[in-house]
Design a protein around this motif. Sequence first.
Motif, PDB file in Angstrom:
ATOM      1  N   GLN A  55       1.056  -1.288  -0.139  1.00 51.69           N
ATOM      2  CA  GLN A  55       0.061  -0.070  -0.163  1.00 51.69           C
ATOM      3  C   GLN A  55       0.685   1.654   0.261  1.00 51.69           C
ATOM      4  O   GLN A  55       0.320   2.422  -0.820  1.00 51.69           O
ATOM      5  CB  GLN A  55      -0.772  -0.063   1.185  1.00 51.69           C
ATOM      6  N   LYS A  56       1.933   1.140   0.309  1.00 45.89           N
ATOM      7  CA  LYS A  56       2.802   2.446   0.463  1.00 45.89           C
ATOM      8  C   LYS A  56       3.288   2.367  -1.014  1.00 45.89           C
ATOM      9  O   LYS A  56       3.793   3.851  -1.345  1.00 45.89           O
ATOM     10  CB  LYS A  56       4.340   1.753   1.866  1.00 45.89           C
ATOM     11  N   ARG A  57       3.257   2.121  -1.675  1.00 51.35           N
ATOM     12  CA  ARG A  57       3.757   2.104  -3.119  1.00 51.35           C
ATOM     13  C   ARG A  57       2.673   1.465  -4.039  1.00 51.35           C
ATOM     14  O   ARG A  57       2.346   0.258  -5.167  1.00 51.35           O
ATOM     15  CB  ARG A  57       5.164   1.206  -3.428  1.00 51.35           C
ATOM     16  N   PRO A  58       1.636   2.463  -4.384  1.00 50.84           N
ATOM     17  CA  PRO A  58       0.778   2.670  -5.352  1.00 50.84           C
ATOM     18  C   PRO A  58       1.137   1.721  -6.558  1.00 50.84           C
ATOM     19  O   PRO A  58       0.352   1.353  -7.109  1.00 50.84           O
ATOM     20  CB  PRO A  58       0.067   3.767  -5.237  1.00 50.84           C
ATOM     21  N   SER A  59       2.491   2.328  -6.926  1.00 47.67           N
ATOM     22  CA  SER A  59       2.882   2.699  -8.445  1.00 47.67           C
ATOM     23  C   SER A  59       3.357   1.111  -8.459  1.00 47.67           C
ATOM     24  O   SER A  59       3.200   0.651  -9.953  1.00 47.67           O
ATOM     25  CB  SER A  59       3.399   3.321  -9.010  1.00 47.67           C
ATOM     26  N   HIS A  60       3.360   0.651  -7.952  1.00 45.06           N
ATOM     27  CA  HIS A  60       3.982  -0.954  -7.841  1.00 45.06           C
ATOM     28  C   HIS A  60       3.381  -1.716  -8.633  1.00 45.06           C
ATOM     29  O   HIS A  60       2.165  -2.150  -8.162  1.00 45.06           O
ATOM     30  CB  HIS A  60       4.902  -1.507  -6.308  1.00 45.06           C
ATOM     31  N   PRO A  61       3.574  -3.162  -9.132  1.00 43.93           N
ATOM     32  CA  PRO A  61       3.019  -4.154  -9.574  1.00 43.93           C
ATOM     33  C   PRO A  61       2.764  -4.840  -7.830  1.00 43.93           C
ATOM     34  O   PRO A  61       3.860  -4.148  -6.778  1.00 43.93           O
ATOM     35  CB  PRO A  61       3.422  -4.711 -10.895  1.00 43.93           C
ATOM     36  N   ARG A  98       2.949 -12.432 -12.753  1.00 38.96           N
ATOM     37  CA  ARG A  98       2.208 -12.217 -13.941  1.00 38.96           C
ATOM     38  C   ARG A  98       1.363 -11.028 -14.221  1.00 38.96           C
ATOM     39  O   ARG A  98       0.750 -10.347 -14.476  1.00 38.96           O
ATOM     40  CB  ARG A  98       2.493 -12.978 -14.975  1.00 38.96           C
ATOM     41  N   ASP A  99       0.419 -12.240 -13.341  1.00 38.49           N
ATOM     42  CA  ASP A  99      -0.957 -11.699 -12.680  1.00 38.49           C
ATOM     43  C   ASP A  99      -1.331 -10.506 -12.063  1.00 38.49           C
ATOM     44  O   ASP A  99      -2.464  -9.503 -12.305  1.00 38.49           O
ATOM     45  CB  ASP A  99      -2.424 -12.982 -12.592  1.00 38.49           C
ATOM     46  N   GLY A 100       0.202  -9.895 -11.632  1.00 39.88           N
ATOM     47  CA  GLY A 100      -0.203  -8.118 -10.673  1.00 39.88           C
ATOM     48  C   GLY A 100       0.478  -7.620 -12.098  1.00 39.88           C
ATOM     49  O   GLY A 100      -0.213  -6.178 -11.043  1.00 39.88           O
ATOM     50  N   MET A 101       0.424  -7.868 -12.476  1.00 40.34           N
ATOM     51  CA  MET A 101       0.712  -7.209 -14.362  1.00 40.34           C
ATOM     52  C   MET A 101      -0.073  -6.998 -15.729  1.00 40.34           C
ATOM     53  O   MET A 101      -0.611  -6.380 -15.799  1.00 40.34           O
ATOM     54  CB  MET A 101       2.676  -7.365 -14.159  1.00 40.34           C
ATOM     55  N   VAL A 102      -0.363  -8.409 -15.625  1.00 34.14           N
ATOM     56  CA  VAL A 102      -2.202  -8.434 -16.029  1.00 34.14           C
ATOM     57  C   VAL A 102      -2.633  -8.998 -16.103  1.00 34.14           C
ATOM     58  O   VAL A 102      -2.417 -10.364 -15.509  1.00 34.14           O
ATOM     59  CB  VAL A 102      -1.187  -9.095 -17.893  1.00 34.14           C
ATOM     60  N   GLY A 103      -3.849  -9.262 -16.165  1.00 35.12           N
ATOM     61  CA  GLY A 103      -4.617  -9.858 -15.942  1.00 35.12           C
ATOM     62  C   GLY A 103      -5.178 -11.319 -16.310  1.00 35.12           C
ATOM     63  O   GLY A 103      -4.478 -11.067 -17.464  1.00 35.12           O
ATOM     64  N   VAL A 142      -8.610   0.186 -18.253  1.00 36.06           N
ATOM     65  CA  VAL A 142      -8.823   0.654 -16.130  1.00 36.06           C
ATOM     66  C   VAL A 142      -7.443   0.854 -15.626  1.00 36.06           C
ATOM     67  O   VAL A 142      -7.493   1.130 -14.638  1.00 36.06           O
ATOM     68  CB  VAL A 142      -9.183  -0.787 -15.821  1.00 36.06           C
ATOM     69  N   ARG A 143      -6.333   0.315 -15.225  1.00 39.06           N
ATOM     70  CA  ARG A 143      -5.324  -0.338 -14.831  1.00 39.06           C
ATOM     71  C   ARG A 143      -4.611   1.219 -14.809  1.00 39.06           C
ATOM     72  O   ARG A 143      -4.030   1.232 -14.116  1.00 39.06           O
ATOM     73  CB  ARG A 143      -3.894  -1.140 -15.214  1.00 39.06           C
ATOM     74  N   PHE A 144      -4.085   1.736 -15.847  1.00 38.36           N
ATOM     75  CA  PHE A 144      -3.251   2.888 -16.442  1.00 38.36           C
ATOM     76  C   PHE A 144      -3.535   4.140 -16.507  1.00 38.36           C
ATOM     77  O   PHE A 144      -3.141   5.388 -17.517  1.00 38.36           O
ATOM     78  CB  PHE A 144      -2.292   2.466 -17.088  1.00 38.36           C
ATOM     79  N   THR A 145      -5.362   4.690 -16.929  1.00 39.33           N
ATOM     80  CA  THR A 145      -6.091   5.417 -16.819  1.00 39.33           C
ATOM     81  C   THR A 145      -6.971   5.810 -16.135  1.00 39.33           C
ATOM     82  O   THR A 145      -7.697   5.422 -15.009  1.00 39.33           O
ATOM     83  CB  THR A 145      -6.439   5.677 -18.856  1.00 39.33           C
ATOM     84  N   ALA A 146      -6.816   7.744 -16.292  1.00 39.70           N
ATOM     85  CA  ALA A 146      -7.864   7.822 -14.860  1.00 39.70           C
ATOM     86  C   ALA A 146      -9.481   8.379 -15.719  1.00 39.70           C
ATOM     87  O   ALA A 146      -9.021   8.977 -16.431  1.00 39.70           O
ATOM     88  CB  ALA A 146      -7.428   9.138 -13.860  1.00 39.70           C
ATOM     89  N   PRO A 147     -10.416   8.366 -15.274  1.00 37.66           N
ATOM     90  CA  PRO A 147     -11.426   8.477 -15.973  1.00 37.66           C
ATOM     91  C   PRO A 147     -11.776  10.006 -15.247  1.00 37.66           C
ATOM     92  O   PRO A 147     -11.598  10.747 -14.293  1.00 37.66           O
ATOM     93  CB  PRO A 147     -12.872   7.816 -14.976  1.00 37.66           C
ATOM     94  N   HIS A 176       3.380   7.280 -14.703  1.00 40.81           N
ATOM     95  CA  HIS A 176       4.739   6.362 -13.613  1.00 40.81           C
ATOM     96  C   HIS A 176       3.784   5.068 -12.941  1.00 40.81           C
ATOM     97  O   HIS A 176       5.150   4.494 -13.309  1.00 40.81           O
ATOM     98  CB  HIS A 176       4.666   7.941 -12.293  1.00 40.81           C
ATOM     99  N   LYS A 177       2.709   4.751 -12.751  1.00 45.10           N
ATOM    100  CA  LYS A 177       2.599   3.237 -12.788  1.00 45.10           C
ATOM    101  C   LYS A 177       2.638   2.532 -13.709  1.00 45.10           C
ATOM    102  O   LYS A 177       3.248   1.262 -13.610  1.00 45.10           O
ATOM    103  CB  LYS A 177       1.050   3.324 -12.097  1.00 45.10           C
ATOM    104  N   LEU A 178       2.161   2.931 -15.024  1.00 43.58           N
ATOM    105  CA  LEU A 178       2.396   2.434 -15.905  1.00 43.58           C
ATOM    106  C   LEU A 178       4.232   2.125 -16.637  1.00 43.58           C
ATOM    107  O   LEU A 178       4.619   0.933 -17.245  1.00 43.58           O
ATOM    108  CB  LEU A 178       2.167   3.594 -17.678  1.00 43.58           C
ATOM    109  N   ALA A 179       4.915   3.008 -16.092  1.00 43.51           N
ATOM    110  CA  ALA A 179       6.333   2.761 -16.323  1.00 43.51           C
ATOM    111  C   ALA A 179       6.765   1.435 -15.341  1.00 43.51           C
ATOM    112  O   ALA A 179       7.298   0.648 -15.991  1.00 43.51           O
ATOM    113  CB  ALA A 179       6.801   4.897 -16.100  1.00 43.51           C
ATOM    114  N   MET A 180       6.482   1.736 -13.650  1.00 46.82           N
ATOM    115  CA  MET A 180       6.705   0.849 -12.564  1.00 46.82           C
ATOM    116  C   MET A 180       6.844  -0.726 -13.161  1.00 46.82           C
ATOM    117  O   MET A 180       6.760  -1.539 -13.718  1.00 46.82           O
ATOM    118  CB  MET A 180       5.744   1.170 -11.703  1.00 46.82           C
TER     119      MET A 180
END
Length: 313
Positions: free
Chosen positions: A73-79, A94-99, A212-217, A238-242
């Motif tokens: 939780q301290k690292r919200p950008s991390h997979p 892998r399933d933490g990066m791609v569902g 859903v993972r990498f853009t904001a509404p 930044h999350k997408l880069a990580m």
Amino acid sequence: AAGGGGAASGREGKEAVVKLLGSEKARKKLAANAAKLVKHDAVLDGASLNATVSTALEATPAEDAAAALSEQQKRPSHPRFDLAASAARDAYPRDGMVGELAWGSLKWASLDEAARSEAQLSAMAGEEIRVWPPFVLRVLRSALPKAGRVAERQTSERADVLRGLLFLTYMVRLYGQSRAIPPPAAADGDDHHPLARKLGIEPMDAWRELLVRFTAPQGGSSADDLSVTRRLTSESKHKLAMHALALALWIGHGQGDTAELAKLLSLTPKEANLYLRQLGCAMPRTRGSTACSLKLPLELPRVEQGRAAPKKR
């Protein structure tokens, strides 16, 4: 004037990286430099300045609340990660990066065919819109696991790497988008999106996963609302880069090259090193070496928590 705007934009981008991922020392230096600047709009609008400062103080997490957060939780950008894992692919599953839905839908067979044709790989390297990163082309040329029996191909190591390369390519294509992403028009239907078609991202399950993972509404909608305009914010980028760098390390079983990974997302070497260290990579001190590897079990840099705002007397 245009040149000045570009410089400011570049500076703001670097500041955003330092704020999100930098060490406490780097953030203090950034804050000290910022304190020396006087902006005309802040001077002319004292009420706006006071409101900004108050908002920042209220947003600073209290120490006791921060202590209750998990390492994840301290690292919200991390997979999603596993600090106790002894293998690279378990450290960042892998399933933490791609569902699962997007992973299973990826059409990797054509990529497998391309890997057997140098002419096709050369043509892919020349694409300007449907970009194929050099990292992906290198793995296709020389680092793919050998093909197994036909009956085993769907679940083989080779198929997993091909799926990973395809989704990583889609990540890179989305990363390069700076404009807002409107929802598809009614005429497009639910199974098509003009931008996905332009970027060659298919099927729609993969496109939806990326959004859903990498853009904001926009407009206060829920995180998974795809019926509204969405955007790559600085935080989501930044999350997408990580996630993209973590997936590249997953493909390479925890091994990578910092120069090659920097080119993946058009990062500077310093920015790439910062991201990779945050993911738990170690860099050899050998002069001229650009190799990097995940240190296992993972040892992630400490997250410096903000201090609670001082109480008013």
